[in-house]
Design an enzyme around this catalytic site. Structure first.
Site, short mmCIF file in Angstrom:
data_model
loop_
_atom_site.label_atom_id
_atom_site.label_comp_id
_atom_site.label_asym_id
_atom_site.label_seq_id
_atom_site.Cartn_x
_atom_site.Cartn_y
_atom_site.Cartn_z
N ALA A 66 -23.91 1.78 27.47
CA ALA A 66 -23.88 0.32 27.40
C ALA A 66 -22.53 -0.06 26.81
O ALA A 66 -21.88 0.74 26.13
CB ALA A 66 -25.02 -0.16 26.50
N GLY A 111 -26.59 4.54 27.63
CA GLY A 111 -27.23 3.77 28.69
C GLY A 111 -27.03 4.39 30.08
O GLY A 111 -27.85 4.18 30.98
N GLU A 114 -29.60 6.97 30.37
CA GLU A 114 -30.90 6.29 30.53
C GLU A 114 -31.06 5.75 31.95
O GLU A 114 -32.16 5.75 32.51
CB GLU A 114 -31.00 5.17 29.48
CG GLU A 114 -31.08 5.74 28.07
CD GLU A 114 -30.89 4.70 26.98
OE1 GLU A 114 -29.78 4.12 26.91
OE2 GLU A 114 -31.83 4.46 26.22
N GLU A 134 -26.12 7.43 20.66
CA GLU A 134 -26.30 6.15 19.96
C GLU A 134 -26.28 6.29 18.44
O GLU A 134 -25.75 5.42 17.74
CB GLU A 134 -27.62 5.49 20.41
CG GLU A 134 -27.60 4.89 21.80
CD GLU A 134 -27.89 5.88 22.91
OE1 GLU A 134 -27.94 7.10 22.64
OE2 GLU A 134 -28.07 5.43 24.06
N1 CO8 Z 1 -18.45 0.67 26.17
C1 CO8 Z 1 -17.30 -0.04 26.30
N2 CO8 Z 1 -16.11 0.54 26.62
C2 CO8 Z 1 -16.10 1.87 26.81
C3 CO8 Z 1 -17.26 2.65 26.70
C4 CO8 Z 1 -18.48 2.01 26.35
N3 CO8 Z 1 -19.65 2.64 26.26
N4 CO8 Z 1 -16.93 3.94 26.92
C5 CO8 Z 1 -15.60 3.94 27.18
N5 CO8 Z 1 -15.10 2.71 27.11
C6 CO8 Z 1 -13.72 2.29 27.34
C7 CO8 Z 1 -12.84 2.65 26.15
O1 CO8 Z 1 -12.95 1.68 25.13
C8 CO8 Z 1 -11.48 2.69 26.80
O2 CO8 Z 1 -11.02 1.36 26.96
P1 CO8 Z 1 -9.45 1.01 26.64
O3 CO8 Z 1 -8.68 1.82 27.66
O4 CO8 Z 1 -9.39 -0.46 26.89
O5 CO8 Z 1 -9.20 1.44 25.25
C9 CO8 Z 1 -11.77 3.22 28.20
O6 CO8 Z 1 -13.17 3.01 28.42
C10 CO8 Z 1 -11.49 4.71 28.33
O7 CO8 Z 1 -12.19 5.36 27.30
P2 CO8 Z 1 -11.47 6.42 26.30
O8 CO8 Z 1 -10.04 6.07 26.12
O9 CO8 Z 1 -12.31 6.49 25.07
O10 CO8 Z 1 -11.58 7.74 27.18
P3 CO8 Z 1 -11.68 9.24 26.64
O11 CO8 Z 1 -11.54 10.11 27.83
O12 CO8 Z 1 -10.79 9.46 25.49
O13 CO8 Z 1 -13.19 9.35 26.08
C11 CO8 Z 1 -15.59 9.06 26.16
C12 CO8 Z 1 -14.28 9.23 26.96
C13 CO8 Z 1 -15.90 10.36 25.40
C14 CO8 Z 1 -16.70 8.76 27.15
C15 CO8 Z 1 -15.42 7.89 25.16
O14 CO8 Z 1 -14.92 6.75 25.86
C16 CO8 Z 1 -16.68 7.49 24.47
O15 CO8 Z 1 -17.13 8.16 23.55
N6 CO8 Z 1 -17.34 6.38 24.93
C17 CO8 Z 1 -18.51 5.87 24.32
C18 CO8 Z 1 -19.71 6.69 24.70
C19 CO8 Z 1 -20.95 6.16 24.01
O16 CO8 Z 1 -21.05 6.18 22.80
N7 CO8 Z 1 -21.92 5.67 24.80
C20 CO8 Z 1 -23.14 5.13 24.30
C21 CO8 Z 1 -23.00 3.67 24.11
S1 CO8 Z 1 -24.37 2.96 23.25
C22 CO8 Z 1 -25.55 2.81 24.42
O17 CO8 Z 1 -25.40 3.13 25.55
C23 CO8 Z 1 -26.80 2.23 23.84
C24 CO8 Z 1 -27.74 1.67 24.88
C25 CO8 Z 1 -28.81 0.89 24.19
C26 CO8 Z 1 -28.34 -0.50 23.88
C27 CO8 Z 1 -29.41 -1.28 23.23
C28 CO8 Z 1 -29.27 -2.74 23.55
C29 CO8 Z 1 -28.68 -3.56 22.43
#
Ligand code: CO8
Length: 257
Positions: A66, A111, A114, A134
């Site tokens: 998400a 997400g 999921e 999460e």
């Molecule tokens: N949300 C928003 N932006 C994201 C997300 C995300 N989940 N994942 C990546 N991005 C963006 C980064 O911010 C970055 O943007 P920018 O270039 O503008 O800085 C771009 O994508 C590229 O990402 P990275 O530079 O971080 O790329 P890397 O190769 O270094 O890393 C990863 C890749 C490991 C995937 C890393 O981006 C990461 O850890 N992402 C987050 C993963 C995560 O924690 N996902 C779970 C999110 S929480 C969730 O899904 C909860 C659902 C339930 C919600 C409940 C409702 C309220």
């Protein structure tokens, strides 16, 4: 005009959805979820639908979760509404009457995982990374992960993944039953084409009946579920597909469904 976040391609009733926010690794925000709901409005009306394949744009990510930036400042009420929007939309995808297959082409986190769990099955590229991270963000899964993950991989492995937030590679995802197959990313496209031919060529009513029997039966006790299977099996003999399929076998030709 607003940006298209989901590309839709149709090949004789096999519809491929590509979630496309590559700059955010295809993270799910409320705009993507609204667009998905609109796509589902159309798919749910289609009698000629045979299967749905869902994937992410680019070679790096299926869906990285998400959208964290969108969620950061939400109040509990807003978080509940966002989770509700996602749960409802994902449930609609899950309950489409045809097979829904996730083609996981990279990061499949939070997400994203999921979303994949709501698909009937998943195929992953060998660089795919799965996880429910999460807790690393101070929250728990909110798009169904705490419920669908244990149903797919068992409670012990699900609790391991949702409490540690650790990421697993495609081979481990295969071993625990989170995905059905793993292949080099370069082969994912050919697999999608093969699947399109396979699912597109089978008896459409039989495919729908088979999915319905599995899904509806899982929520029932075994005797009721077996009775459901019998009813759906018998129903096959009321249509033309069964006659065509069995005649083709007897006449040593390919069926024409
Ligand atoms: N949300 C928003 N932006 C994201 C997300 C995300 N989940 N994942 C990546 N991005 C963006 C980064 O911010 C970055 O943007 P920018 O270039 O503008 O800085 C771009 O994508 C590229 O990402 P990275 O530079 O971080 O790329 P890397 O190769 O270094 O890393 C990863 C890749 C490991 C995937 C890393 O981006 C990461 O850890 N992402 C987050 C993963 C995560 O924690 N996902 C779970 C999110 S929480 C969730 O899904 C909860 C659902 C339930 C919600 C409940 C409702 C309220």
């Amino acid at each position: 005009m607003s940006e298209t976040l989901i590309e839709v391609a149709d090949n004789a009733g096999v519809v491929r959805l590509t979630l496309s926010r590559p700059k955010a690794l295809n993270a799910l925000n409320s705009a993507v979820l609204s667009e998905l709901a609109g796509v589902l409005d159309e798919l749910e009306q289609r009698d000629d639908l045979r299967a749905v394949l869902i994937t992410g744009a680019g070679e790096k990510s299926f869906v990285a979760g998400a959208d964290i930036a969108e969620m950061r400042d939400k109040t509990p009420e807003q978080a509940r509404a966002f989770a509700g929007q996602a749960l409802k939309t994902i449930k609609r995808l899950e309950t489409l009457p045809v097979p829904v297959v996730a083609l996981v082409n990279g990061f499949c986190l939070g997400g994203g995982c999921e979303l994949a769990l709501a698909c009937d099955w998943a195929v992953a590229s060998d660089n795919a990374i799965f996880g429910q991270p999460e807790v690393l963000l101070g929250v728990i899964p909110g798009f169904g992960g705490t419920q669908r993950l244990p149903r797919r991989v068992g409670p012990a492995m699900a609790i391991d993944l949702v409490t540690t937030g650790r990421k697993i590679d495609a081979q481990e995802a295969l071993r625990i039953g989170l995905v059905n197959r793993v292949m080099p990313q370069a082969e994912l496209e050919a697999y999608a084409e093969e699947l399109t031919k396979q699912l597109g060529g089978n008896g459409p009513e039989a495919v729908r009946g088979a999915k319905q029997a599995v899904h509806d039966g899982l929520d029932q006790d075994l005797d009721s579920a077996l009775a459901l299977e019998t009813s759906l099996f018998a129903l096959c003999f009321a249509g033309e597909e069964q006659r065509e399929g069995m005649s083709a076998f007897v006449e040593k030709r390919q069926p024409n469904f």
